[in-house]
Write an enzyme that holds these catalytic residues in place. Structure first.
Site, PDB file in Angstrom:
ATOM      1  N   GLU A 283       0.841  -1.204   0.000  1.00 24.92           N
ATOM      2  CA  GLU A 283       0.000   0.000   0.000  1.00 24.92           C
ATOM      3  C   GLU A 283       0.880   1.261   0.000  1.00 24.92           C
ATOM      4  O   GLU A 283       0.469   2.313  -0.476  1.00 24.92           O
ATOM      5  CB  GLU A 283      -0.928  -0.006   1.221  1.00 24.92           C
ATOM      6  N   HIS A 312       8.115 -27.000   1.048  1.00 24.26           N
ATOM      7  CA  HIS A 312       7.360 -28.136   0.526  1.00 24.26           C
ATOM      8  C   HIS A 312       6.188 -27.670  -0.319  1.00 24.26           C
ATOM      9  O   HIS A 312       5.258 -28.425  -0.556  1.00 24.26           O
ATOM     10  CB  HIS A 312       6.875 -29.009   1.692  1.00 24.26           C
ATOM     11  N   LYS A 417     -13.662   0.960  -3.370  1.00 20.24           N
ATOM     12  CA  LYS A 417     -14.719   1.289  -2.410  1.00 20.24           C
ATOM     13  C   LYS A 417     -15.871   1.984  -3.124  1.00 20.24           C
ATOM     14  O   LYS A 417     -17.039   1.713  -2.864  1.00 20.24           O
ATOM     15  CB  LYS A 417     -14.177   2.232  -1.329  1.00 20.24           C
TER      16      LYS A 417
HETATM   17  O1  LIG Z   1      -8.827   2.031  10.080  1.00 21.43           O
HETATM   18  P1  LIG Z   1      -9.802   2.284   8.985  1.00 21.43           P
HETATM   19  O2  LIG Z   1     -10.061   3.737   8.783  1.00 21.43           O
HETATM   20  O3  LIG Z   1     -11.073   1.505   9.200  1.00 21.43           O
HETATM   21  O4  LIG Z   1      -9.154   1.793   7.649  1.00 21.43           O
HETATM   22  C1  LIG Z   1      -8.863   0.457   7.367  1.00 21.43           C
HETATM   23  C2  LIG Z   1      -8.109   0.394   6.057  1.00 21.43           C
HETATM   24  O5  LIG Z   1      -8.918   1.044   5.094  1.00 21.43           O
HETATM   25  C3  LIG Z   1      -8.413   1.226   3.787  1.00 21.43           C
HETATM   26  O6  LIG Z   1      -8.480   0.056   3.088  1.00 21.43           O
HETATM   27  C4  LIG Z   1      -7.016   1.780   3.764  1.00 21.43           C
HETATM   28  O7  LIG Z   1      -6.481   1.651   2.483  1.00 21.43           O
HETATM   29  C5  LIG Z   1      -6.125   1.082   4.757  1.00 21.43           C
HETATM   30  O8  LIG Z   1      -4.893   1.747   4.807  1.00 21.43           O
HETATM   31  C6  LIG Z   1      -6.755   1.072   6.123  1.00 21.43           C
HETATM   32  O9  LIG Z   1      -5.908   0.440   7.017  1.00 21.43           O
END
Ligand SMILES: O=P(O)(O)OC[C@H]1O[C@H](O)[C@H](O)[C@@H](O)[C@@H]1O
Length: 504
Positions: A283, A312, A417
């Site tokens: 990331e 293995h 998302k």
């Molecule tokens: O901690 P949060 O705000 O719920 O985010 C959880 C995750 O969300 C996204 O996928 C980001 O790309 C991550 O970097 C992050 O760790």
């Protein structure tokens, strides 16, 4: 490389002093302050770090000692932790639990790190009656991640069904005033701990995110912080050959025609290290553009489980197949705690075999021109795990400087998302169209083309097929007749008409 490293060291120094090292998001990058609050650029931030650490240590001591109790548990104290979070809000705690939790921790930990209903049911079912003595920690920096919200809603439902009061057993770790923070405050949860704007999810293991779950399992979190702190100190030298993180970043740079980084700890307890590193490295480094806006499509692909087990499975390909990788062996010198070892053959212990497998694989790869890095730690302790995390965090930052990218944002994650949100919006339109046709007398079954047409989404017919197949498989009032294998034959209608939805 020397001038480029000196530039990278300078950038790291600025970052540690509080520069806006994440320019697109306009954020400081302060995870190094977590293990040395004196470094924080002002006393407000220093106090925030110190107070949070103090508060979480007190809270975890009170939970472990039974001073803070669940309201209706026969045991009279908390026995389990259920951590709800995803990505950076899960991977660090999972890695550390696997690496460091004692065999009989004061509280055992489980994780919900997805919006998979069956996975969630499984975790809750495994808790069984111990739900009454489960401390639920909901972790989300943003406080609005859908998977985490869904996990919370599912857990709250389980509490309701068991006649338990969730608020008395719930803890939130999130940024102040986030949706999660507001929910926890309004509902009066047992505790809330802050996440800071200037700590990214993937570098949050040494914030409350990682420290609270670890402390509740009886892991010495001060030692973890010390390990991170000592590693940071070692990594501050500007003498390249004495700087472990810089040497690691240099190795990655040297090997960068080989984009696959295979991480192989020869120690079962470090199994999840590569999974943790997958997010930290991929990331951070996997970026389309560099800091000057040039398209560079950077990336390092991390995978690996543990040695010798993986020998293995896929080492055959590493030795003889496509040469697009470099291996990092994580070597742990101490096999077992003192006083437990024995020789299973004259002069040879079980751990000697593990050692032999590591060295043998390393040599076998080298003899076929496959290069590797070896990171050696004396033993797996809170201090060495803190140091390993610190080492890789810094190596990622330095490497990002070498290739001139922003390691601290993740613009690509948003695309998935957003698309997921669009799919759910389309699903609602499909349901509305089907409902309208199903409220007719007689009911009007529709082909997929007709559904797509009435949704004004003819381009999305494949997605509509997927939506209908998914809903039909899940007892959702949808009846799809025809052959799944030939979508054109399918006709769909709802088992019942929802009159309210029709006019609402
Ligand atoms: O901690 P949060 O705000 O719920 O985010 C959880 C995750 O969300 C996204 O996928 C980001 O790309 C991550 O970097 C992050 O760790």
């Amino acid at each position: 490389m020397e001038p480029r490293f000196q530039a990278a060291f300078k950038a790291m120094e600025e970052l540690e002093k509080g520069a806006i090292a994440n320019p697109d998001e306009g954020r400081m990058v302060g995870h190094y302050w977590l293990r040395n609050p004196k470094l924080a650029p002002n006393s407000f931030l220093r106090l925030q770090i110190e107070n949070t650490l103090e508060a979480l240590l007190k809270f975890s001591n009170d939970v472990v000692s039974g001073k803070i109790k669940p309201p209706s548990s026969p045991e009279g104290r908390f026995t389990q932790v259920l951590s709800v979070g995803i990505g950076g809000s899960a991977l660090g705690p999972q890695f550390v639990a696997e690496a460091l939790a004692p065999d009989n921790p004061p509280l055992k930990i489980r994780f919900i790190d997805n919006t998979d209903p069956a996975g969630i049911d499984h975790q809750i079912a495994q808790l069984g009656p111990e739900l009454a003595s489960t401390l639920v920690i909901v972790i989300s920096k943003s406080g609005g991640t859908p998977e985490t919200r869904n996990g919370l809603l599912e857990v709250q439902k389980a509490f309701r069904e068991a006649g338990l009061n969730f608020a008395k057993q719930g803890v939130a770790i999130t940024q102040e005033k986030s949706l999660l923070d507001n929910t926890a405050r309004i509902e009066g949860w047992l505790a809330r701990f802050p996440m800071f704007d200037w700590v990214g999810g993937r570098t949050s293991e040494m914030s409350a995110v990682g420290l609270l779950p670890a402390a509740l399992q009886g892991i010495d979190i001060k030692e973890m912080l010390t390990g991170g702190h000592l590693m940071d100190e070692a990594n501050r030298t500007t003498v390249l050959r004495n700087n472990p993180a810089a040497l690691l970043a240099l190795c990655w740079y040297w090997a960068s025609d080989c984009v696959d980084m295979v991480v192989l700890p020869y120690k079962d307890s470090l199994l999840l290290f590569s999974r943790y590193l997958q997010q930290l490295v991929m990331e951070s480094i996997g970026k389309e553009f560099d800091l000057n806006g040039n398209r560079v499509n950077q990336g390092l692909t991390v995978y690996g489980n543990k040695g010798s087990t993986d020998q293995h499975a896929y080492i055959q390909q590493l030795r003889d197949g496509v040469h697009n990788f470099f291996v990092t062996f994580i070597e742990v010198l101490r096999d077992r705690p003192p006083g437990h070892d024995w020789e299973l053959e004259p002069g040879v212990t079980c751990g000697d075999y593990l050692f032999g497998m590591l060295q043998g694989t390393r040599s076998a790869l080298y003899s076929n021109e496959r290069e590797s890095i070896t990171v050696t730690v004396e033993e797996v302790t809170p201090r060495s795990v803190g140091a390993l995390i610190g080492l890789y965090e810094r190596a990622v930052g330095i490497y990002a400087s070498l290739v001139n990218i922003n390691a601290y944002h993740q613009p690509g994650v948003e695309a998935g998302k957003k698309a997921a949100g669009e799919v759910l919006a389309l699903q609602k339109r499909v349901l509305a169209v089907l409902n309208e046709a199903s409220c007719k007398d007689p009911v009007e079954p529709l082909t997929l083309e007709e559904v797509a047409d009435r949704c004004h989404a003819t381009e999305d017919i494949e997605m509509i097929y997927k939506i209908i197949a998914h809903m039909a498989a899940n007892d959702r009032a949808i009846i799809a007749e025809g052959n799944c294998g030939s979508p054109r034959s399918i006709k769909v209608f709802l088992g019942e008409c929802n009159v309210d939805a029709l006019y609402g």
